[in-house]
Design a protein around this motif. Sequence first.
Motif, short mmCIF file in Angstrom:
data_model
loop_
_atom_site.label_atom_id
_atom_site.label_comp_id
_atom_site.label_asym_id
_atom_site.label_seq_id
_atom_site.Cartn_x
_atom_site.Cartn_y
_atom_site.Cartn_z
N THR A 139 -1.30 4.49 -0.63
CA THR A 139 -0.66 3.20 -0.93
C THR A 139 -1.55 2.38 -1.85
O THR A 139 -1.10 1.81 -2.84
N LYS A 140 -2.83 2.36 -1.51
CA LYS A 140 -3.80 1.57 -2.27
C LYS A 140 -3.85 2.05 -3.73
O LYS A 140 -3.82 1.24 -4.66
N LYS A 141 -3.91 3.36 -3.92
CA LYS A 141 -3.99 3.90 -5.28
C LYS A 141 -2.76 3.53 -6.10
O LYS A 141 -2.86 3.07 -7.23
N PHE A 142 -1.58 3.77 -5.53
CA PHE A 142 -0.36 3.46 -6.27
C PHE A 142 -0.33 1.99 -6.67
O PHE A 142 0.00 1.64 -7.80
N GLN A 143 -0.67 1.11 -5.73
CA GLN A 143 -0.53 -0.31 -5.99
C GLN A 143 -1.64 -0.85 -6.88
O GLN A 143 -1.38 -1.62 -7.80
N GLU A 144 -2.87 -0.45 -6.59
CA GLU A 144 -3.99 -1.05 -7.32
C GLU A 144 -4.28 -0.36 -8.65
O GLU A 144 -4.61 -1.02 -9.62
N ASN A 145 -4.13 0.94 -8.71
CA ASN A 145 -4.45 1.64 -9.97
C ASN A 145 -3.26 1.73 -10.90
O ASN A 145 -3.42 1.88 -12.11
N ASP B 24 -0.04 -0.16 -10.33
CA ASP B 24 0.89 -1.28 -10.24
C ASP B 24 2.29 -0.82 -9.80
O ASP B 24 3.30 -1.31 -10.31
N VAL B 25 2.33 0.14 -8.89
CA VAL B 25 3.61 0.62 -8.35
C VAL B 25 3.65 0.22 -6.87
O VAL B 25 2.73 0.53 -6.11
N GLU B 26 4.72 -0.47 -6.46
CA GLU B 26 4.85 -0.92 -5.07
C GLU B 26 5.25 0.26 -4.18
O GLU B 26 6.18 1.00 -4.50
N VAL B 27 4.54 0.40 -3.07
CA VAL B 27 4.87 1.48 -2.13
C VAL B 27 5.77 0.93 -1.02
O VAL B 27 5.51 -0.13 -0.47
N ILE B 28 6.84 1.66 -0.73
CA ILE B 28 7.65 1.35 0.45
C ILE B 28 7.48 2.52 1.41
O ILE B 28 7.92 3.64 1.14
N HIS B 29 6.80 2.25 2.50
CA HIS B 29 6.59 3.29 3.52
C HIS B 29 7.87 3.35 4.35
O HIS B 29 8.37 2.33 4.80
N ALA B 30 8.43 4.54 4.51
CA ALA B 30 9.69 4.65 5.23
C ALA B 30 9.61 5.71 6.31
O ALA B 30 8.85 6.67 6.20
N TRP B 31 10.39 5.49 7.35
CA TRP B 31 10.46 6.46 8.44
C TRP B 31 11.92 6.79 8.70
O TRP B 31 12.80 5.94 8.54
N GLY B 32 12.14 8.03 9.06
CA GLY B 32 13.50 8.41 9.43
C GLY B 32 13.51 9.82 9.91
O GLY B 32 12.47 10.44 10.07
N ALA C 163 -5.20 -6.80 4.08
CA ALA C 163 -4.23 -7.26 5.09
C ALA C 163 -2.84 -6.71 4.77
O ALA C 163 -2.08 -6.31 5.66
N LYS C 164 -2.51 -6.66 3.48
CA LYS C 164 -1.22 -6.10 3.09
C LYS C 164 -1.21 -4.59 3.37
O LYS C 164 -0.22 -4.05 3.87
N LEU C 165 -2.31 -3.93 3.07
CA LEU C 165 -2.40 -2.48 3.34
C LEU C 165 -2.28 -2.19 4.84
O LEU C 165 -1.66 -1.20 5.24
N ASP C 166 -2.84 -3.09 5.67
CA ASP C 166 -2.68 -2.94 7.13
C ASP C 166 -1.18 -2.92 7.47
O ASP C 166 -0.72 -2.08 8.24
N MET C 167 -0.46 -3.88 6.90
CA MET C 167 0.98 -3.99 7.15
C MET C 167 1.69 -2.73 6.70
O MET C 167 2.61 -2.23 7.34
N GLN C 168 1.27 -2.22 5.53
CA GLN C 168 1.97 -1.07 4.94
C GLN C 168 1.66 0.25 5.63
O GLN C 168 2.30 1.25 5.34
N GLU C 169 0.68 0.22 6.54
CA GLU C 169 0.49 1.43 7.35
C GLU C 169 1.62 1.56 8.36
O GLU C 169 1.87 2.63 8.90
N LYS C 170 2.28 0.41 8.63
CA LYS C 170 3.44 0.45 9.53
C LYS C 170 4.62 1.04 8.77
O LYS C 170 4.67 1.00 7.55
N GLN C 171 5.60 1.57 9.55
CA GLN C 171 6.75 2.20 8.90
C GLN C 171 7.87 1.20 8.64
O GLN C 171 8.93 1.59 8.15
N GLY C 172 7.65 -0.07 8.98
CA GLY C 172 8.60 -1.10 8.57
C GLY C 172 9.67 -1.43 9.59
O GLY C 172 9.57 -1.07 10.75
#
Length: 542
Positions: free
Chosen positions: A311-317, A319-327, A351-360
């Motif tokens: 997630t960190k790489k996509f967003q920081e290197n 500039d692509v927003e990651v949407i973590h999904a579960w199903g 703090a945002k990365l903490d949130m994004q470890e969740k599946q939403g």
Amino acid sequence: MLGLMQQWPLLCHKIIDHAAAQHSRREIVSRSIEGPIVRTTYEQVRERSLRVAARLAAEGFERGDRIATLAWNGARHIEAWYGIMGMGGVYHTLNPRLFPDQIAWIMNHAEDKALFVDLTFLPIVAKIAPLVKSLKKIVVLTDAAHMPAGAPAGAVPYEEWLAEAATGFEWLAMDENEACGMCYTSGTTGDPKGVVYSHRSNVLHAMMAALPDAMGVSSRDVILPVVPMFHANAWGLAQSAPMVGAKLVMPGGKMDGASIYELLDTEKVTFTAAVPTVWLMLLQYLEETGKKLPYLKKVVIGGSACPRAMTKKFQENYDVEVIHAWGMTEMSPLGSLGTQKPETMHLTGEAKLDMQEKQGFAPFGVEMKVTDDDNRELPHDGKTFGRLKVRGPAVAASYYGGAGQEQFDAEGWFDTGDVAHIDENGNMQITDRAKDVIKSGGEWISTITLENLAVGHPDIAEAAAIGIRHPKWDERPLIVAVAKPGKSPTRESLIAFMDGKIAKWWMPDDVVFVSEIPHTATGKIQKTTLREQFKDYRLPTE
Ligand code: ADP
């Protein structure tokens, strides 16, 4: 008192009708199996789907017949889906990564009558066709010029077969609750189980998936579903994209970093989706070549937990927003997506990365709860974990043939087999699959947490945590890891890296390096195989 509104059944072919009416010239670009990039439009796809339906009906296939597909993502596969559904048939996606015997078992269980197959998979068909007695017709998704000499007897090339179809077919009028699709879960334990989608569930799921806080796609998007149509319906994108009129880019059989990058770049893709292993390859390619992703805005990552480092790489290197999904296949498949609500949208950095470890959180159409083993609902405090249960109009009510009935309760809740907690904002986090969790001294250790942490180590490419029998604690964690190419991380450096980031008693008792970790047909770590491989392993702490 009844409402006085029109009965307009939710039928899948209405999606392709809508796409052809409103977005007729929007392209579907496919990397063909024959090689070249092929372009078509929603208008043409609809026209050819109608021919598929006409031809199937003319050959005597009937409402309710299961018609299998063994194919990569491409426009012809989409035409086959809509054609099958529009004549009342049931598309049945087969996962080519399974062993031929497993595929034959699944086809026999579903009693598939016809098969649409890509050239790539003809060797598989040669093995399975003699084993599947119900199979009457094989259509190879190519033209006569590309039909190989050794094609199975009676197999016909799609293009010529389609050209002979009558025009003027009208979609069948059906009840929206009739079956339209089928997919078997890969069955990491026991036999595979069949999930049967209805027209209604697929249409509702496509709407849910497209919502702004779910995938959030529109006619201005260019969507590249890397996740295959045979992996839980390409997460609904083969229906959501035409529903909103987005341009589709289909990768065919090439999922390596360079091939995916080429499509992202030349087709100016804005939105893509796949399992973490695919993104591992792309990120590695980007790092090696120094290339960037100027057009891509969002990437949906699911199927297994998306590591924080990814997630960190996509967003920081990039500039692509990651949407973590579960199903899961049983949920059509979307269950939750990690977009931000007003309560969390201000978060940045770690703090945002903490949130994004969740599946939403669940979109409209998915109800979700976590219970203990006695079915008592647990609090939404972001830490108390238990069995994750779901219900909704696109969630399975039972499996085909009545298998696995114990997973469904009288109130309609489906036990996902996942272990999770939910926080006060409704954000869910998977900590494990119930059968993978490590039980140490009566408490549970989350393997996903250990794995996520381990792959944050700069020299580690992939990691799996499994429980190893321990005389005192019952089970203790072992990390099985794969080093990045050219790197040689040590057990000590990984332990030092993890130390202080998790509870002391969650720390692995040992680390083993291997050259490869086994994966399932849907790209998940094959824990059953790993546990078998390490069943006699003795921990140094014993
Ligand atoms: P299969 O079991 O056939 O591979 P699915 O793709 O339906 O089929 O697998 C669903 C399971 O994958 C879920 O129950 C869950 O355990 C796991 N899973 C899916 N997405 C995630 C995610 N984002 N994080 C953790 N686990 C996930």
